[in-house]
Design a protein around this motif. Sequence first.
Motif, PDB file in Angstrom:
ATOM      1  N   LEU A  70      43.547  10.012   2.991  1.00 21.68           N
ATOM      2  CA  LEU A  70      44.401  10.973   2.289  1.00 21.68           C
ATOM      3  C   LEU A  70      44.244  12.373   2.864  1.00 21.68           C
ATOM      4  O   LEU A  70      45.231  13.102   3.019  1.00 21.68           O
ATOM      5  CB  LEU A  70      44.081  10.971   0.792  1.00 21.68           C
ATOM      6  CG  LEU A  70      44.524   9.738   0.002  1.00 21.68           C
ATOM      7  CD1 LEU A  70      44.014   9.815  -1.429  1.00 21.68           C
ATOM      8  CD2 LEU A  70      46.034   9.598   0.025  1.00 21.68           C
ATOM      9  N   GLU A  71      43.026  12.749   3.205  1.00 18.09           N
ATOM     10  CA  GLU A  71      42.791  14.069   3.801  1.00 18.09           C
ATOM     11  C   GLU A  71      43.441  14.177   5.163  1.00 18.09           C
ATOM     12  O   GLU A  71      44.010  15.214   5.519  1.00 18.09           O
ATOM     13  CB  GLU A  71      41.289  14.362   3.885  1.00 18.09           C
ATOM     14  CG  GLU A  71      40.652  14.638   2.544  1.00 18.09           C
ATOM     15  CD  GLU A  71      39.153  14.876   2.659  1.00 18.09           C
ATOM     16  OE1 GLU A  71      38.633  14.954   3.784  1.00 18.09           O
ATOM     17  OE2 GLU A  71      38.514  14.980   1.600  1.00 18.09           O
TER      18      GLU A  71
ATOM     19  N   GLY B 288      46.980  14.955   4.987  1.00 13.01           N
ATOM     20  CA  GLY B 288      47.299  16.266   4.475  1.00 13.01           C
ATOM     21  C   GLY B 288      47.342  16.329   2.962  1.00 13.01           C
ATOM     22  O   GLY B 288      47.810  17.317   2.395  1.00 13.01           O
ATOM     23  N   GLN B 289      46.866  15.342   2.283  1.00 17.04           N
ATOM     24  CA  GLN B 289      46.863  15.318   0.825  1.00 17.04           C
ATOM     25  C   GLN B 289      45.416  15.504   0.340  1.00 17.04           C
ATOM     26  O   GLN B 289      44.620  14.594   0.411  1.00 17.04           O
ATOM     27  CB  GLN B 289      47.420  14.001   0.299  1.00 17.04           C
ATOM     28  CG  GLN B 289      48.840  13.749   0.696  1.00 17.04           C
ATOM     29  CD  GLN B 289      49.335  12.403   0.190  1.00 17.04           C
ATOM     30  OE1 GLN B 289      48.636  11.720  -0.536  1.00 17.04           O
ATOM     31  NE2 GLN B 289      50.552  12.061   0.556  1.00 17.04           N
ATOM     32  N   TYR B 290      45.117  16.682  -0.124  1.00 19.05           N
ATOM     33  CA  TYR B 290      43.771  16.979  -0.591  1.00 19.05           C
ATOM     34  C   TYR B 290      43.713  16.860  -2.108  1.00 19.05           C
ATOM     35  O   TYR B 290      44.663  17.220  -2.792  1.00 19.05           O
ATOM     36  CB  TYR B 290      43.344  18.384  -0.166  1.00 19.05           C
ATOM     37  CG  TYR B 290      43.241  18.537   1.317  1.00 19.05           C
ATOM     38  CD1 TYR B 290      42.099  18.113   1.979  1.00 19.05           C
ATOM     39  CD2 TYR B 290      44.273  19.089   2.067  1.00 19.05           C
ATOM     40  CE1 TYR B 290      41.995  18.232   3.351  1.00 19.05           C
ATOM     41  CE2 TYR B 290      44.172  19.214   3.425  1.00 19.05           C
ATOM     42  CZ  TYR B 290      43.029  18.794   4.065  1.00 19.05           C
ATOM     43  OH  TYR B 290      42.923  18.911   5.423  1.00 19.05           O
TER      44      TYR B 290
END
Length: 82
Positions: free
Chosen positions: A73-74, A77-79
Amino acid sequence: MREIRYRLEQPYVKCTVLSDAPGLGDHEVLVRWATSEELQARKRAQAERQAPLVALLRKQAAAEEAAAERQALEDAGQYGLF
């Protein structure tokens, strides 16, 4: 004697070793095929002995899977907010 008992009572050999049968000397053992109940009892006892290790391995695998998912996820680009 202990080694003989250990080797003959392995799951793939399926024997029962009796050293306390009447008429046997100190250096003698009686070997017979194990019954299904004896084999099932051995399997249950082995599962009970290995239960803590299995639980630990499952917990570690779940933690590794969660970390890999979090990293994916990181990387996308999804933090997480928390």
